[in-house]
Design a protein around this motif. Structure first.
Motif, PDB file in Angstrom:
ATOM      1  N   ALA A  84      51.926  59.467 -15.942  1.00 23.95           N
ATOM      2  CA  ALA A  84      52.194  60.664 -15.139  1.00 23.95           C
ATOM      3  C   ALA A  84      53.134  61.598 -15.900  1.00 23.95           C
ATOM      4  O   ALA A  84      52.945  62.799 -15.910  1.00 23.95           O
ATOM      5  CB  ALA A  84      52.822  60.285 -13.797  1.00 23.95           C
ATOM      6  N   ASP A  85      54.138  61.017 -16.575  1.00 25.02           N
ATOM      7  CA  ASP A  85      55.050  61.818 -17.363  1.00 25.02           C
ATOM      8  C   ASP A  85      54.350  62.469 -18.543  1.00 25.02           C
ATOM      9  O   ASP A  85      54.567  63.634 -18.832  1.00 25.02           O
ATOM     10  CB  ASP A  85      56.191  60.938 -17.891  1.00 25.02           C
ATOM     11  N   ALA A  86      53.519  61.684 -19.185  1.00 25.69           N
ATOM     12  CA  ALA A  86      52.827  62.186 -20.374  1.00 25.69           C
ATOM     13  C   ALA A  86      51.922  63.354 -20.007  1.00 25.69           C
ATOM     14  O   ALA A  86      51.669  64.217 -20.830  1.00 25.69           O
ATOM     15  CB  ALA A  86      52.027  61.074 -21.023  1.00 25.69           C
ATOM     16  N   GLY A  87      51.478  63.390 -18.743  1.00 28.66           N
ATOM     17  CA  GLY A  87      50.572  64.441 -18.329  1.00 28.66           C
ATOM     18  C   GLY A  87      51.257  65.752 -18.015  1.00 28.66           C
ATOM     19  O   GLY A  87      50.597  66.757 -17.824  1.00 28.66           O
TER      20      GLY A  87
ATOM     21  N   GLY B  28      54.621  71.195 -20.691  1.00 28.56           N
ATOM     22  CA  GLY B  28      55.936  71.643 -21.144  1.00 28.56           C
ATOM     23  C   GLY B  28      56.190  73.091 -20.773  1.00 28.56           C
ATOM     24  O   GLY B  28      55.548  73.640 -19.879  1.00 28.56           O
ATOM     25  N   ASP B  29      57.133  73.707 -21.453  1.00 24.46           N
ATOM     26  CA  ASP B  29      57.470  75.102 -21.205  1.00 24.46           C
ATOM     27  C   ASP B  29      56.297  76.019 -21.553  1.00 24.46           C
ATOM     28  O   ASP B  29      55.658  75.838 -22.580  1.00 24.46           O
ATOM     29  CB  ASP B  29      58.679  75.516 -22.052  1.00 24.46           C
ATOM     30  N   ILE B  30      56.040  76.974 -20.678  1.00 22.96           N
ATOM     31  CA  ILE B  30      55.020  77.986 -20.948  1.00 22.96           C
ATOM     32  C   ILE B  30      55.741  79.306 -21.187  1.00 22.96           C
ATOM     33  O   ILE B  30      56.599  79.701 -20.393  1.00 22.96           O
ATOM     34  CB  ILE B  30      54.023  78.081 -19.777  1.00 22.96           C
ATOM     35  N   ILE B  31      55.422  79.954 -22.287  1.00 20.64           N
ATOM     36  CA  ILE B  31      56.092  81.207 -22.655  1.00 20.64           C
ATOM     37  C   ILE B  31      55.232  82.388 -22.210  1.00 20.64           C
ATOM     38  O   ILE B  31      54.041  82.445 -22.514  1.00 20.64           O
ATOM     39  CB  ILE B  31      56.295  81.311 -24.187  1.00 20.64           C
ATOM     40  N   PHE B  32      55.832  83.309 -21.482  1.00 16.25           N
ATOM     41  CA  PHE B  32      55.141  84.541 -21.075  1.00 16.25           C
ATOM     42  C   PHE B  32      55.593  85.694 -21.959  1.00 16.25           C
ATOM     43  O   PHE B  32      56.731  86.151 -21.854  1.00 16.25           O
ATOM     44  CB  PHE B  32      55.452  84.868 -19.614  1.00 16.25           C
ATOM     45  N   ASP B  33      54.695  86.140 -22.812  1.00 12.98           N
ATOM     46  CA  ASP B  33      55.030  87.286 -23.665  1.00 12.98           C
ATOM     47  C   ASP B  33      53.856  88.253 -23.832  1.00 12.98           C
ATOM     48  O   ASP B  33      53.793  89.007 -24.791  1.00 12.98           O
ATOM     49  CB  ASP B  33      55.537  86.807 -25.039  1.00 12.98           C
TER      50      ASP B  33
ATOM     51  N   ALA C 127      57.100  71.510 -16.244  1.00  8.04           N
ATOM     52  CA  ALA C 127      57.417  70.142 -15.819  1.00  8.04           C
ATOM     53  C   ALA C 127      58.427  70.140 -14.665  1.00  8.04           C
ATOM     54  O   ALA C 127      58.277  69.387 -13.701  1.00  8.04           O
ATOM     55  CB  ALA C 127      57.960  69.349 -17.004  1.00  8.04           C
ATOM     56  N   ARG C 128      59.448  70.999 -14.763  1.00  9.97           N
ATOM     57  CA  ARG C 128      60.469  71.035 -13.715  1.00  9.97           C
ATOM     58  C   ARG C 128      59.858  71.466 -12.380  1.00  9.97           C
ATOM     59  O   ARG C 128      60.220  70.964 -11.320  1.00  9.97           O
ATOM     60  CB  ARG C 128      61.602  71.979 -14.112  1.00  9.97           C
ATOM     61  N   HIS C 129      58.910  72.407 -12.439  1.00  7.15           N
ATOM     62  CA  HIS C 129      58.245  72.845 -11.211  1.00  7.15           C
ATOM     63  C   HIS C 129      57.319  71.762 -10.669  1.00  7.15           C
ATOM     64  O   HIS C 129      57.174  71.624  -9.453  1.00  7.15           O
ATOM     65  CB  HIS C 129      57.483  74.147 -11.445  1.00  7.15           C
ATOM     66  N   GLU C 130      56.712  70.978 -11.556  1.00  7.39           N
ATOM     67  CA  GLU C 130      55.868  69.855 -11.114  1.00  7.39           C
ATOM     68  C   GLU C 130      56.699  68.825 -10.359  1.00  7.39           C
ATOM     69  O   GLU C 130      56.206  68.171  -9.442  1.00  7.39           O
ATOM     70  CB  GLU C 130      55.221  69.153 -12.321  1.00  7.39           C
TER      71      GLU C 130
END
Ligand code: HEC
Ligand code: HEC
Length: 110
Positions: free
Chosen positions: A19-22, A25-30, A49-52
């Motif tokens: 579950a962790d591996a899935g 990560g951070d998504i960059i909006f640019d 991940a933090r929002h998940e």
């Protein structure tokens, strides 16, 4: 008996690590590089991940964000008028830091 408990433990371990591996990560909006630059703010960083950890997938997908990188045309005007990051219960509510704290999102190191 002990063997059975052991195999259950391994099963649970396998489940939680997968579950962790899935997690994303951070998504960059640019996408809006030019107007970000003009306003003097860095690209926005979305810690997926933090929002998940806090919400369920279908709290966001598909009603707030399409689950495809780059598919959401996010602007600050839309955020401010209650879409995307500024949706009800999100960054225009008591539950999360507010939209005027620009640097909390616009923080990608260049
Ligand atoms: C708080 C809202 C939120 C939650 C909860 C959330 N996501 Fe996302 N997700 C996003 C955003 C924002 C993006 C980026 C979309 C973009 O780039 O326009 C994204 C992107 C994605 C992508 C595309 C990744 C890529 O590289 O193209 C997938 C797949 C995805 N999410 C799946 C999930 C799954 C599965 C869950 C639950 C475990 C989940 N999301 C929970 C907001 C959320
Ligand atoms: C909760 C996160 C968040 C906060 C807080 C936030 N923004 Fe944004 N902002 C974004 C995201 C995501 C985008 C989309 C960026 C892209 O795709 O290029 C964006 C886009 C922008 C853009 C470019 C697009 C446009 O609308 O012109 C500017 C300029 C901008 N933000 C300025 C600000 C300023 C100034 C503040 C503080 C008053 C702020 N933002 C606060 C998430 C945030």
């Amino acid at each position: 008996m002990a063997q059975k408990i052991l195999s259950i433990a391994f099963f649970v371990l396998a489940l939680s690590s997968s579950a962790d591996a899935g997690k994303l990560g951070d998504i960059i909006f640019d996408d809006k590089a030019e107007s970000l630059k003009k306003a003097g703010v860095a690209p926005a960083v979305f810690p997926h991940a933090r929002h998940e950890d806090i919400y369920k997938c279908d709290d966001c997908h598909p009603k707030i964000f399409q689950d495809k990188r780059g598919a959401n045309n996010i602007t600050m005007q839309k955020n401010m008028s209650g879409e995307f990051c500024g949706s009800a219960d999100c960054h225009n509510s008591q539950k999360a830091f507010p939209l005027y704290q620009c640097d909390k999102c616009h923080r990608e190191k260049k």
